[in-house]
Design a protein around this motif. Structure first.
Motif, PDB file in Angstrom:
ATOM      1  N   ARG A  99      34.589  20.623  36.048  1.00  0.00           N
ATOM      2  CA  ARG A  99      34.348  22.030  35.811  1.00  0.00           C
ATOM      3  C   ARG A  99      33.274  22.523  36.764  1.00  0.00           C
ATOM      4  O   ARG A  99      32.303  21.854  37.015  1.00  0.00           O
ATOM      5  N   GLY A 100      33.454  23.748  37.211  1.00  0.00           N
ATOM      6  CA  GLY A 100      32.582  24.242  38.259  1.00  0.00           C
ATOM      7  C   GLY A 100      31.489  25.165  37.822  1.00  0.00           C
ATOM      8  O   GLY A 100      30.567  25.414  38.556  1.00  0.00           O
ATOM      9  N   GLY A 101      31.551  25.775  36.676  1.00  0.00           N
ATOM     10  CA  GLY A 101      30.454  26.642  36.337  1.00  0.00           C
ATOM     11  C   GLY A 101      30.828  27.682  35.319  1.00  0.00           C
ATOM     12  O   GLY A 101      31.962  27.789  34.895  1.00  0.00           O
ATOM     13  N   GLY A 102      29.837  28.497  34.990  1.00  0.00           N
ATOM     14  CA  GLY A 102      29.987  29.481  33.946  1.00  0.00           C
ATOM     15  C   GLY A 102      30.848  30.654  34.308  1.00  0.00           C
ATOM     16  O   GLY A 102      31.580  31.170  33.498  1.00  0.00           O
ATOM     17  N   GLY A 103      30.752  31.135  35.534  1.00  0.00           N
ATOM     18  CA  GLY A 103      31.638  32.197  35.952  1.00  0.00           C
ATOM     19  C   GLY A 103      31.185  33.592  35.607  1.00  0.00           C
ATOM     20  O   GLY A 103      31.898  34.537  35.813  1.00  0.00           O
ATOM     21  N   GLY A 104      29.999  33.779  35.074  1.00  0.00           N
ATOM     22  CA  GLY A 104      29.500  35.120  34.876  1.00  0.00           C
ATOM     23  C   GLY A 104      29.925  35.740  33.573  1.00  0.00           C
ATOM     24  O   GLY A 104      30.767  35.229  32.861  1.00  0.00           O
ATOM     25  N   GLU A 116      43.719  28.848  42.562  1.00  0.00           N
ATOM     26  CA  GLU A 116      44.775  29.061  41.581  1.00  0.00           C
ATOM     27  C   GLU A 116      44.173  29.888  40.459  1.00  0.00           C
ATOM     28  O   GLU A 116      43.061  29.602  39.998  1.00  0.00           O
ATOM     29  N   VAL A 117      44.890  30.920  40.021  1.00  0.00           N
ATOM     30  CA  VAL A 117      44.388  31.816  38.990  1.00  0.00           C
ATOM     31  C   VAL A 117      45.386  31.892  37.848  1.00  0.00           C
ATOM     32  O   VAL A 117      46.581  32.054  38.068  1.00  0.00           O
ATOM     33  N   GLU A 118      44.879  31.760  36.646  1.00  0.00           N
ATOM     34  CA  GLU A 118      45.672  31.927  35.434  1.00  0.00           C
ATOM     35  C   GLU A 118      44.951  32.907  34.517  1.00  0.00           C
ATOM     36  O   GLU A 118      43.727  33.039  34.582  1.00  0.00           O
ATOM     37  N   ILE A 119      45.705  33.588  33.689  1.00  0.00           N
ATOM     38  CA  ILE A 119      45.132  34.427  32.632  1.00  0.00           C
ATOM     39  C   ILE A 119      45.776  33.942  31.329  1.00  0.00           C
ATOM     40  O   ILE A 119      46.746  34.518  30.847  1.00  0.00           O
ATOM     41  N   GLN A 168      41.114  31.888  34.292  1.00  0.00           N
ATOM     42  CA  GLN A 168      40.733  30.544  34.689  1.00  0.00           C
ATOM     43  C   GLN A 168      41.046  30.438  36.174  1.00  0.00           C
ATOM     44  O   GLN A 168      42.194  30.593  36.588  1.00  0.00           O
ATOM     45  N   VAL A 169      40.009  30.193  36.978  1.00  0.00           N
ATOM     46  CA  VAL A 169      40.151  30.099  38.429  1.00  0.00           C
ATOM     47  C   VAL A 169      39.824  28.674  38.836  1.00  0.00           C
ATOM     48  O   VAL A 169      38.799  28.129  38.429  1.00  0.00           O
ATOM     49  N   ALA A 170      40.702  28.080  39.630  1.00  0.00           N
ATOM     50  CA  ALA A 170      40.481  26.707  40.082  1.00  0.00           C
ATOM     51  C   ALA A 170      40.563  26.650  41.598  1.00  0.00           C
ATOM     52  O   ALA A 170      41.359  27.342  42.229  1.00  0.00           O
ATOM     53  N   ASN A 171      39.699  25.828  42.173  1.00  0.00           N
ATOM     54  CA  ASN A 171      39.692  25.541  43.604  1.00  0.00           C
ATOM     55  C   ASN A 171      39.380  24.058  43.729  1.00  0.00           C
ATOM     56  O   ASN A 171      38.222  23.658  43.625  1.00  0.00           O
ATOM     57  N   GLY A 172      40.418  23.265  43.875  1.00  0.00           N
ATOM     58  CA  GLY A 172      40.228  21.818  43.914  1.00  0.00           C
ATOM     59  C   GLY A 172      39.717  21.321  42.577  1.00  0.00           C
ATOM     60  O   GLY A 172      40.292  21.581  41.534  1.00  0.00           O
ATOM     61  N   GLU A 173      38.587  20.623  42.604  1.00  0.00           N
ATOM     62  CA  GLU A 173      38.001  20.052  41.392  1.00  0.00           C
ATOM     63  C   GLU A 173      37.187  21.071  40.586  1.00  0.00           C
ATOM     64  O   GLU A 173      36.830  20.810  39.446  1.00  0.00           O
ATOM     65  N   LYS A 174      36.880  22.210  41.180  1.00  0.00           N
ATOM     66  CA  LYS A 174      36.039  23.212  40.507  1.00  0.00           C
ATOM     67  C   LYS A 174      36.891  24.192  39.718  1.00  0.00           C
ATOM     68  O   LYS A 174      37.939  24.633  40.173  1.00  0.00           O
ATOM     69  N   LEU A 193      36.317  33.113  33.444  1.00  0.00           N
ATOM     70  CA  LEU A 193      35.770  34.461  33.530  1.00  0.00           C
ATOM     71  C   LEU A 193      36.354  35.320  32.426  1.00  0.00           C
ATOM     72  O   LEU A 193      37.490  35.118  32.008  1.00  0.00           O
ATOM     73  N   GLU A 194      35.598  36.297  32.020  1.00  0.00           N
ATOM     74  CA  GLU A 194      36.072  37.289  31.063  1.00  0.00           C
ATOM     75  C   GLU A 194      35.971  38.640  31.762  1.00  0.00           C
ATOM     76  O   GLU A 194      34.888  39.046  32.177  1.00  0.00           O
ATOM     77  N   LYS A 195      37.117  39.318  31.932  1.00  0.00           N
ATOM     78  CA  LYS A 195      37.157  40.579  32.675  1.00  0.00           C
ATOM     79  C   LYS A 195      37.860  41.661  31.870  1.00  0.00           C
ATOM     80  O   LYS A 195      38.767  41.394  31.090  1.00  0.00           O
ATOM     81  N   ARG A 196      37.419  42.894  32.107  1.00  0.00           N
ATOM     82  CA  ARG A 196      38.080  44.068  31.546  1.00  0.00           C
ATOM     83  C   ARG A 196      38.968  44.692  32.612  1.00  0.00           C
ATOM     84  O   ARG A 196      38.846  44.387  33.802  1.00  0.00           O
ATOM     85  N   TYR A 197      39.841  45.592  32.199  1.00  0.00           N
ATOM     86  CA  TYR A 197      40.727  46.251  33.159  1.00  0.00           C
ATOM     87  C   TYR A 197      39.921  46.959  34.243  1.00  0.00           C
ATOM     88  O   TYR A 197      40.295  46.929  35.419  1.00  0.00           O
ATOM     89  N   SER A 198      38.798  47.558  33.888  1.00  0.00           N
ATOM     90  CA  SER A 198      37.968  48.255  34.877  1.00  0.00           C
ATOM     91  C   SER A 198      37.461  47.298  35.957  1.00  0.00           C
ATOM     92  O   SER A 198      37.236  47.715  37.102  1.00  0.00           O
ATOM     93  N   ASP A 199      37.298  46.018  35.636  1.00  0.00           N
ATOM     94  CA  ASP A 199      36.905  45.034  36.647  1.00  0.00           C
ATOM     95  C   ASP A 199      38.036  44.828  37.659  1.00  0.00           C
ATOM     96  O   ASP A 199      37.785  44.673  38.860  1.00  0.00           O
ATOM     97  N   PHE A 200      39.278  44.837  37.185  1.00  0.00           N
ATOM     98  CA  PHE A 200      40.420  44.730  38.097  1.00  0.00           C
ATOM     99  C   PHE A 200      40.520  45.985  38.966  1.00  0.00           C
ATOM    100  O   PHE A 200      40.871  45.900  40.143  1.00  0.00           O
ATOM    101  N   GLU A 201      40.217  47.152  38.380  1.00  0.00           N
ATOM    102  CA  GLU A 201      40.201  48.392  39.166  1.00  0.00           C
ATOM    103  C   GLU A 201      39.176  48.295  40.289  1.00  0.00           C
ATOM    104  O   GLU A 201      39.439  48.706  41.422  1.00  0.00           O
ATOM    105  N   GLU A 202      38.006  47.750  39.975  1.00  0.00           N
ATOM    106  CA  GLU A 202      36.954  47.603  40.985  1.00  0.00           C
ATOM    107  C   GLU A 202      37.372  46.614  42.070  1.00  0.00           C
ATOM    108  O   GLU A 202      37.135  46.851  43.263  1.00  0.00           O
ATOM    109  N   LEU A 203      37.987  45.500  41.690  1.00  0.00           N
ATOM    110  CA  LEU A 203      38.499  44.549  42.675  1.00  0.00           C
ATOM    111  C   LEU A 203      39.496  45.231  43.603  1.00  0.00           C
ATOM    112  O   LEU A 203      39.412  45.112  44.827  1.00  0.00           O
ATOM    113  N   HIS A 204      40.435  45.958  43.025  1.00  0.00           N
ATOM    114  CA  HIS A 204      41.443  46.651  43.823  1.00  0.00           C
ATOM    115  C   HIS A 204      40.787  47.651  44.767  1.00  0.00           C
ATOM    116  O   HIS A 204      41.151  47.735  45.951  1.00  0.00           O
ATOM    117  N   ARG A 205      39.799  48.396  44.272  1.00  0.00           N
ATOM    118  CA  ARG A 205      39.085  49.365  45.112  1.00  0.00           C
ATOM    119  C   ARG A 205      38.407  48.664  46.285  1.00  0.00           C
ATOM    120  O   ARG A 205      38.501  49.103  47.429  1.00  0.00           O
TER     121      ARG A 205
END
Length: 129
Positions: free
Chosen positions: A1-6, A26-29, A55-61, A65-77
């Motif tokens: 496991r790699g960390g808390g993720g915010g 790799e990303v899963e919801i 759940q985001v994975a990169n190799g062994e890490k 994360l816990e995100k709201r729809y507004s966080d996805f809007e910000e990512l898209h922006r």
């Protein structure tokens, strides 16, 4: 496991990637749910909001994360600003009315598809610098 993720409102970091690019991620919801008081906030259900557990994975890490729809809007922006010249996937629409379990689960799947499409964009997948 790699960390808390915010926390719930932690930001996205566009442009930070491993030396292998985003293709290594790799990303899963796996879960989504509704938080807040059902009868709070008036006609539009302003007291309720959906939360998506990523759940985001990169190799062994692995990060959770816990995100709201507004966080996805910000990512898209942020992606649209940084990669304005690319044809990026559209963000799934937002529901203005009552968030029932069916709506949240459909959006969970749509957001997972959105993230998969972002990770498949060649310049993001295989960086040239």
């Amino acid at each position: 496991r790699g960390g808390g993720g915010g926390g719930l409102r932690s930001g996205w970091r566009c442009g930070r990637k491993s030396t292998m690019g985003f293709s290594a991620f790799e990303v899963e919801i796996p879960e989504a749910g509704v938080k807040g008081a059902r009868n709070c906030g008036g006609f539009f259900g302003g007291g309720q909001f959906a939360v998506y557990h990523l759940q985001v994975a990169n190799g062994e890490k692995t990060w959770r994360l816990e995100k709201r729809y507004s966080d996805f809007e910000e990512l898209h922006r942020q992606l649209m600003v940084k990669f304005w010249y690319m044809n990026l996937p559209e963000l799934p629409g937002k529901t203005l009315f009552h968030l029932d379990e069916g709506v949240v689960q459909r959006r969970r799947k749509d957001l997972k598809d959105f993230l998969s499409k972002i990770l498949a964009v060649p310049p993001l997948r295989f960086p040239t610098h």
